[in-house]
Design an enzyme around this catalytic site. Sequence first.
Site, PDB file in Angstrom:
ATOM      1  N   ASP A   1     -55.334 -22.231 -34.941  1.00  0.00           N
ATOM      2  CA  ASP A   1     -55.196 -20.787 -35.008  1.00  0.00           C
ATOM      3  C   ASP A   1     -54.040 -20.349 -34.114  1.00  0.00           C
ATOM      4  O   ASP A   1     -54.050 -20.586 -32.903  1.00  0.00           O
ATOM      5  CB  ASP A   1     -56.501 -20.128 -34.535  1.00  0.00           C
ATOM      6  CG  ASP A   1     -56.396 -18.620 -34.557  1.00  0.00           C
ATOM      7  OD1 ASP A   1     -56.068 -18.071 -35.626  1.00  0.00           O
ATOM      8  OD2 ASP A   1     -56.630 -17.994 -33.513  1.00  0.00           O
TER       9      ASP A   1
ATOM     10  N   TRP B   1     -52.557 -20.068 -28.660  1.00  0.00           N
ATOM     11  CA  TRP B   1     -51.838 -19.033 -27.918  1.00  0.00           C
ATOM     12  C   TRP B   1     -51.030 -19.652 -26.780  1.00  0.00           C
ATOM     13  O   TRP B   1     -49.849 -19.346 -26.580  1.00  0.00           O
ATOM     14  CB  TRP B   1     -52.826 -18.009 -27.383  1.00  0.00           C
ATOM     15  CG  TRP B   1     -52.228 -16.853 -26.628  1.00  0.00           C
ATOM     16  CD1 TRP B   1     -50.913 -16.458 -26.596  1.00  0.00           C
ATOM     17  CD2 TRP B   1     -52.929 -15.936 -25.807  1.00  0.00           C
ATOM     18  NE1 TRP B   1     -50.771 -15.347 -25.791  1.00  0.00           N
ATOM     19  CE2 TRP B   1     -51.996 -15.002 -25.297  1.00  0.00           C
ATOM     20  CE3 TRP B   1     -54.260 -15.798 -25.437  1.00  0.00           C
ATOM     21  CZ2 TRP B   1     -52.357 -13.962 -24.444  1.00  0.00           C
ATOM     22  CZ3 TRP B   1     -54.607 -14.754 -24.595  1.00  0.00           C
ATOM     23  CH2 TRP B   1     -53.660 -13.849 -24.116  1.00  0.00           C
TER      24      TRP B   1
ATOM     25  N   TYR C   1     -47.039 -15.305 -30.804  1.00  0.00           N
ATOM     26  CA  TYR C   1     -47.265 -16.158 -29.633  1.00  0.00           C
ATOM     27  C   TYR C   1     -45.952 -16.830 -29.230  1.00  0.00           C
ATOM     28  O   TYR C   1     -45.391 -17.631 -29.971  1.00  0.00           O
ATOM     29  CB  TYR C   1     -48.321 -17.225 -29.896  1.00  0.00           C
ATOM     30  CG  TYR C   1     -49.715 -16.702 -30.186  1.00  0.00           C
ATOM     31  CD1 TYR C   1     -50.070 -15.388 -29.965  1.00  0.00           C
ATOM     32  CD2 TYR C   1     -50.683 -17.553 -30.687  1.00  0.00           C
ATOM     33  CE1 TYR C   1     -51.346 -14.918 -30.235  1.00  0.00           C
ATOM     34  CE2 TYR C   1     -51.975 -17.100 -30.956  1.00  0.00           C
ATOM     35  CZ  TYR C   1     -52.287 -15.777 -30.731  1.00  0.00           C
ATOM     36  OH  TYR C   1     -53.550 -15.324 -31.004  1.00  0.00           O
TER      37      TYR C   1
END
Length: 141
Positions: free
Chosen positions: A43, A4, A48
């Site tokens: 991930d 992220w 993002y």
Amino acid sequence: MGCWAIGGPWAEGTRPLGWGRVDDEESVRAVRRALDLGVTLFDTADTYGAGHGERVLGRALAGRRDEAVIATKWGYTFDERTRQATGEDTSPAYLRRAVTDSLRRLDTDRIDLYQLHLGDLPPTHVTGIFPKSAQRRSVAG
């Protein structure tokens, strides 16, 4: 490794959603160092940094793609140019567009784990999205 933060700034109106300004070169070095240390799962999500996080991850994995498992997500809509969140879309048409765009941004021919990012949908809605759409794509094996 959660990705992220490497997406950098993005927002919904004036509300920040990302981690603020980040150094892309430092992010690339961090991903590569993680690979060197044995991390294999990365991930991320298409949203993002409004797509920027996937581009940075793809660049970091260049030449080492087979060492990594990429998990990304879809369902939120956004404007890459303005880095603004714009809503949600779970339609099969948007799924096809989102996966195609993620493959391009990640600079890869496959996504190992593709997840719906919206957690508040009823299960009946979700099962109506995936079966037909999933059959249109071959699964990497």
